[in-house]
Design a protein around this motif. Structure first.
Motif, PDB file in Angstrom:
ATOM      1  N   ARG A 198       0.154  14.607  39.433  1.00 32.33           N
ATOM      2  CA  ARG A 198      -1.073  14.036  40.570  1.00 32.33           C
ATOM      3  C   ARG A 198      -1.260  15.377  41.442  1.00 32.33           C
ATOM      4  NH1 ARG A 198       2.338   9.529  44.124  1.00 32.33           N
ATOM      5  NH2 ARG A 198       3.642  10.932  44.908  1.00 32.33           N
TER       6      ARG A 198
ATOM      7  N   ARG B 179      -0.527  20.588  41.466  1.00 31.03           N
ATOM      8  CA  ARG B 179      -0.349  19.172  41.198  1.00 31.03           C
ATOM      9  C   ARG B 179       1.301  18.964  41.499  1.00 31.03           C
ATOM     10  NH1 ARG B 179      -2.045  21.826  36.313  1.00 31.03           N
ATOM     11  NH2 ARG B 179      -0.343  22.789  35.195  1.00 31.03           N
TER      12      ARG B 179
ATOM     13  N   ALA C 120      -4.136   8.723  44.525  1.00 33.17           N
ATOM     14  CA  ALA C 120      -4.325  10.054  43.960  1.00 33.17           C
ATOM     15  C   ALA C 120      -5.106   9.631  42.647  1.00 33.17           C
ATOM     16  CB  ALA C 120      -3.121  10.761  43.627  1.00 33.17           C
TER      17      ALA C 120
ATOM     18  N   GLN D 159      -7.585   6.885  38.417  1.00 29.99           N
ATOM     19  CA  GLN D 159      -7.722   6.923  40.223  1.00 29.99           C
ATOM     20  C   GLN D 159      -6.679   5.712  40.476  1.00 29.99           C
ATOM     21  OE1 GLN D 159      -9.142   8.907  42.539  1.00 29.99           O
ATOM     22  NE2 GLN D 159      -7.847   7.599  43.832  1.00 29.99           N
TER      23      GLN D 159
END
Length: 121
Positions: free
Chosen positions: A38, A45, A91, A116
């Motif tokens: 994420r 990330r 996230a 999501q």
């Protein structure tokens, strides 16, 4: 040649739970590892969790004790059970795999389209 399809994201209140799924399909010979990333502040990330074909797992410190990753090798699918969710867990979660395809000795990293997760306070 390898497609990753994620599902299970959504909106949940803080303290709630969600389960993400990621199914790999295509000309798969073997999958070495699967997991989830994420975006993270100040980073491109963050590795959330990963699992090898033998079941060894790795977690980000921020999710240890709250998230559990499992894998069904027969289905080329990994699941991320997320509990005690916090607003900071909000996230887009991207599934990845390190996959060897049929007819190749090489291992490639593949990515899903993202799902999501939104945690409201």
């Amino acid at each position: 040649q390898v497609r990753l399809v994620e599902s299970g994201g959504g909106l949940v209140q803080a303290g709630g739970s969600l389960r993400l799924s990621c199914a790999a399909s295509g000309r798969i010979f073997s999958i070495n590892a699967m997991g989830w990333h994420r975006p993270a502040p100040g980073k491109q990330r963050e590795l959330v969790a990963s699992i090898t074909s033998s079941g060894n797992t790795n977690y980000a410190d921020s999710v240890k004790g709250r998230f559990t990753i499992v894998r069904d090798n027969a289905k080329n699918t990994t699941y991320l059970q997320m509990s005690s969710l916090k607003p900071e867990d909000t996230a887009v979660y991207y599934c990845f795999s390190f996959t060897r395809i049929v007819g190749s000795e090489s291992v490639y990293q593949n990515w899903g389209q993202g799902t999501q997760v939104t945690v409201s306070s």
